[in-house]
Write a protein that holds these residues in place. Sequence first.
Motif, PDB file in Angstrom:
ATOM      1  N   GLU A  95      37.338  20.783  32.704  1.00 42.09           N
ATOM      2  CA  GLU A  95      37.810  19.617  31.963  1.00 42.09           C
ATOM      3  C   GLU A  95      36.720  18.549  31.949  1.00 42.09           C
ATOM      4  O   GLU A  95      35.958  18.432  32.911  1.00 42.09           O
ATOM      5  CB  GLU A  95      39.061  19.087  32.677  1.00 42.09           C
ATOM      6  CG  GLU A  95      39.836  18.063  31.887  1.00 42.09           C
ATOM      7  CD  GLU A  95      40.639  18.691  30.765  1.00 42.09           C
ATOM      8  OE1 GLU A  95      41.002  19.876  30.890  1.00 42.09           O
ATOM      9  OE2 GLU A  95      40.896  18.007  29.763  1.00 42.09           O
ATOM     10  N   GLY A  96      36.635  17.773  30.867  1.00 43.22           N
ATOM     11  CA  GLY A  96      35.659  16.699  30.803  1.00 43.22           C
ATOM     12  C   GLY A  96      35.818  15.726  31.958  1.00 43.22           C
ATOM     13  O   GLY A  96      36.901  15.584  32.523  1.00 43.22           O
ATOM     14  N   GLY A  97      34.705  15.063  32.301  1.00 41.18           N
ATOM     15  CA  GLY A  97      34.778  14.094  33.380  1.00 41.18           C
ATOM     16  C   GLY A  97      34.283  14.618  34.708  1.00 41.18           C
ATOM     17  O   GLY A  97      34.439  13.966  35.734  1.00 41.18           O
ATOM     18  N   HIS A  98      33.635  15.790  34.681  1.00 33.39           N
ATOM     19  CA  HIS A  98      33.052  16.327  35.900  1.00 33.39           C
ATOM     20  C   HIS A  98      31.527  16.253  35.826  1.00 33.39           C
ATOM     21  O   HIS A  98      30.948  16.184  34.744  1.00 33.39           O
ATOM     22  CB  HIS A  98      33.496  17.768  36.125  1.00 33.39           C
ATOM     23  CG  HIS A  98      34.923  17.897  36.534  1.00 33.39           C
ATOM     24  ND1 HIS A  98      35.965  17.782  35.640  1.00 33.39           N
ATOM     25  CD2 HIS A  98      35.496  18.099  37.736  1.00 33.39           C
ATOM     26  CE1 HIS A  98      37.111  17.919  36.275  1.00 33.39           C
ATOM     27  NE2 HIS A  98      36.864  18.111  37.546  1.00 33.39           N
ATOM     28  N   ALA A  99      30.891  16.290  36.980  1.00 39.49           N
ATOM     29  CA  ALA A  99      29.439  16.274  37.048  1.00 39.49           C
ATOM     30  C   ALA A  99      28.912  17.706  37.065  1.00 39.49           C
ATOM     31  O   ALA A  99      29.422  18.557  37.790  1.00 39.49           O
ATOM     32  CB  ALA A  99      28.983  15.529  38.300  1.00 39.49           C
ATOM     33  N   TYR A 100      27.885  17.954  36.271  1.00 42.34           N
ATOM     34  CA  TYR A 100      27.202  19.255  36.273  1.00 42.34           C
ATOM     35  C   TYR A 100      25.763  19.002  36.718  1.00 42.34           C
ATOM     36  O   TYR A 100      24.982  18.386  36.013  1.00 42.34           O
ATOM     37  CB  TYR A 100      27.254  19.873  34.879  1.00 42.34           C
ATOM     38  CG  TYR A 100      26.385  21.101  34.681  1.00 42.34           C
ATOM     39  CD1 TYR A 100      26.256  22.062  35.688  1.00 42.34           C
ATOM     40  CD2 TYR A 100      25.720  21.322  33.483  1.00 42.34           C
ATOM     41  CE1 TYR A 100      25.474  23.180  35.494  1.00 42.34           C
ATOM     42  CE2 TYR A 100      24.939  22.438  33.277  1.00 42.34           C
ATOM     43  CZ  TYR A 100      24.816  23.369  34.276  1.00 42.34           C
ATOM     44  OH  TYR A 100      24.039  24.495  34.081  1.00 42.34           O
ATOM     45  N   VAL A 130      30.198  16.624  32.014  1.00 40.77           N
ATOM     46  CA  VAL A 130      30.987  17.567  31.226  1.00 40.77           C
ATOM     47  C   VAL A 130      31.910  16.767  30.317  1.00 40.77           C
ATOM     48  O   VAL A 130      32.526  15.781  30.742  1.00 40.77           O
ATOM     49  CB  VAL A 130      31.798  18.494  32.148  1.00 40.77           C
ATOM     50  CG1 VAL A 130      32.616  19.492  31.325  1.00 40.77           C
ATOM     51  CG2 VAL A 130      30.862  19.216  33.099  1.00 40.77           C
ATOM     52  N   THR A 131      31.985  17.183  29.035  1.00 38.20           N
ATOM     53  CA  THR A 131      32.633  16.309  28.054  1.00 38.20           C
ATOM     54  C   THR A 131      33.824  16.920  27.342  1.00 38.20           C
ATOM     55  O   THR A 131      34.573  16.196  26.696  1.00 38.20           O
ATOM     56  CB  THR A 131      31.616  15.894  26.965  1.00 38.20           C
ATOM     57  OG1 THR A 131      31.055  17.068  26.391  1.00 38.20           O
ATOM     58  CG2 THR A 131      30.525  15.033  27.568  1.00 38.20           C
ATOM     59  N   ASN A 132      33.998  18.217  27.394  1.00 37.90           N
ATOM     60  CA  ASN A 132      35.038  18.789  26.546  1.00 37.90           C
ATOM     61  C   ASN A 132      36.231  19.291  27.353  1.00 37.90           C
ATOM     62  O   ASN A 132      36.340  19.029  28.546  1.00 37.90           O
ATOM     63  CB  ASN A 132      34.438  19.912  25.674  1.00 37.90           C
ATOM     64  CG  ASN A 132      35.079  19.953  24.289  1.00 37.90           C
ATOM     65  OD1 ASN A 132      36.301  19.893  24.160  1.00 37.90           O
ATOM     66  ND2 ASN A 132      34.248  20.031  23.275  1.00 37.90           N
ATOM     67  N   LYS A 133      37.109  20.032  26.686  1.00 39.66           N
ATOM     68  CA  LYS A 133      38.318  20.506  27.328  1.00 39.66           C
ATOM     69  C   LYS A 133      38.017  21.693  28.231  1.00 39.66           C
ATOM     70  O   LYS A 133      36.961  22.317  28.141  1.00 39.66           O
ATOM     71  CB  LYS A 133      39.343  20.938  26.271  1.00 39.66           C
ATOM     72  CG  LYS A 133      39.809  19.797  25.391  1.00 39.66           C
ATOM     73  CD  LYS A 133      40.959  20.255  24.503  1.00 39.66           C
ATOM     74  CE  LYS A 133      40.509  21.340  23.540  1.00 39.66           C
ATOM     75  NZ  LYS A 133      41.572  21.660  22.582  1.00 39.66           N
ATOM     76  N   ASN A 134      38.962  21.985  29.055  1.00 35.52           N
ATOM     77  CA  ASN A 134      38.855  23.150  29.911  1.00 35.52           C
ATOM     78  C   ASN A 134      38.595  24.404  29.070  1.00 35.52           C
ATOM     79  O   ASN A 134      39.291  24.661  28.097  1.00 35.52           O
ATOM     80  CB  ASN A 134      40.181  23.302  30.687  1.00 35.52           C
ATOM     81  CG  ASN A 134      39.984  24.166  31.909  1.00 35.52           C
ATOM     82  OD1 ASN A 134      39.478  25.275  31.804  1.00 35.52           O
ATOM     83  ND2 ASN A 134      40.353  23.651  33.057  1.00 35.52           N
ATOM     84  N   GLY A 135      37.551  25.145  29.425  1.00 35.51           N
ATOM     85  CA  GLY A 135      37.238  26.366  28.700  1.00 35.51           C
ATOM     86  C   GLY A 135      36.197  26.198  27.619  1.00 35.51           C
ATOM     87  O   GLY A 135      35.777  27.178  27.008  1.00 35.51           O
ATOM     88  N   ILE A 136      35.760  24.973  27.346  1.00 33.28           N
ATOM     89  CA  ILE A 136      34.740  24.724  26.338  1.00 33.28           C
ATOM     90  C   ILE A 136      33.502  24.128  27.012  1.00 33.28           C
ATOM     91  O   ILE A 136      33.590  23.097  27.684  1.00 33.28           O
ATOM     92  CB  ILE A 136      35.256  23.767  25.245  1.00 33.28           C
ATOM     93  CG1 ILE A 136      36.491  24.384  24.593  1.00 33.28           C
ATOM     94  CG2 ILE A 136      34.159  23.488  24.220  1.00 33.28           C
ATOM     95  CD1 ILE A 136      37.082  23.538  23.475  1.00 33.28           C
ATOM     96  N   GLY A 137      32.344  24.772  26.831  1.00 36.07           N
ATOM     97  CA  GLY A 137      31.154  24.398  27.591  1.00 36.07           C
ATOM     98  C   GLY A 137      30.288  23.364  26.915  1.00 36.07           C
ATOM     99  O   GLY A 137      29.199  23.682  26.434  1.00 36.07           O
ATOM    100  N   ASP A 138      30.724  22.137  26.894  1.00 38.67           N
ATOM    101  CA  ASP A 138      29.916  21.051  26.358  1.00 38.67           C
ATOM    102  C   ASP A 138      29.575  20.054  27.463  1.00 38.67           C
ATOM    103  O   ASP A 138      30.364  19.847  28.379  1.00 38.67           O
ATOM    104  CB  ASP A 138      30.681  20.296  25.257  1.00 38.67           C
ATOM    105  CG  ASP A 138      30.878  21.147  24.009  1.00 38.67           C
ATOM    106  OD1 ASP A 138      30.354  22.279  23.983  1.00 38.67           O
ATOM    107  OD2 ASP A 138      31.552  20.680  23.090  1.00 38.67           O
ATOM    108  N   SER A 183      34.364  15.401  40.437  1.00 35.09           N
ATOM    109  CA  SER A 183      34.969  14.581  39.401  1.00 35.09           C
ATOM    110  C   SER A 183      34.284  13.229  39.334  1.00 35.09           C
ATOM    111  O   SER A 183      33.980  12.628  40.364  1.00 35.09           O
ATOM    112  CB  SER A 183      36.455  14.380  39.695  1.00 35.09           C
ATOM    113  OG  SER A 183      36.973  13.382  38.834  1.00 35.09           O
ATOM    114  N   LEU A 184      34.057  12.762  38.110  1.00 39.20           N
ATOM    115  CA  LEU A 184      33.469  11.438  37.940  1.00 39.20           C
ATOM    116  C   LEU A 184      34.515  10.338  38.088  1.00 39.20           C
ATOM    117  O   LEU A 184      34.229   9.167  37.895  1.00 39.20           O
ATOM    118  CB  LEU A 184      32.785  11.346  36.570  1.00 39.20           C
ATOM    119  CG  LEU A 184      31.573  12.265  36.438  1.00 39.20           C
ATOM    120  CD1 LEU A 184      31.025  12.226  35.021  1.00 39.20           C
ATOM    121  CD2 LEU A 184      30.489  11.874  37.433  1.00 39.20           C
TER     122      LEU A 184
END
Length: 163
Positions: free
Chosen positions: A35-40, A54-62, A111-112
């Motif tokens: 889910e968006g809002g995590h640090a990579y 991380v910016t997109n929904k769970n399962g989408i790698g943006d 999580s950010l």
Amino acid sequence: MPRIIVETEAYSHTEKGCHAYNNRMTTRNEVMFNEGGHAYVYLCYGIHYLFNVVTNKNGIGDAVLIRALEPLKGVDIMMKRTGVKEPARITSGPGKLTKAMGIDRGLNGKSLLGREVWIEENDARLTGASIQASPRIGIDYAGKDAELPWRFTIKDNPWISRK
DNA sequence: TAATCGATGGACT
DNA sequence: GTCCATCGATTAC
């Protein structure tokens, strides 16, 4: 120790510059599919940690790569960490800013919204005219996708990386 | 299991 | 301008 983010690059699973291109999920980039809002955070060239949001929904790698910051506080401790004397050069690059911030793989997947690393708003407001878009840096291997103007910088800000 | 290669940055000619 | 440190992930076999 607050900073203002002054330079970013966007990465999407739809283009080759992204680690998650074609929905490839690996042990390195799996947090991008969170889910968006995590640090990579990952290690590049064996030396530099790069920090992404991380910016997109769970399962989408943006994700968005943070390339440069303008320090508001903590300049002294960042100079001590990096050995850099010139304030405007301490955080002018994705590898340098993680060193200045003390970011390493231990923050990967955090999580950010948590207490170890986070992003918040401040009173600064940008107009569209003060934001410049340009091609991203260092992804020539992506071919045509390397030309996408997905690098965003604040115009005339001295803290952006110089490349 | 071995070879290759980076979303870089700093040192050096 | 060129060179290269350094290592985990990815790819080649």
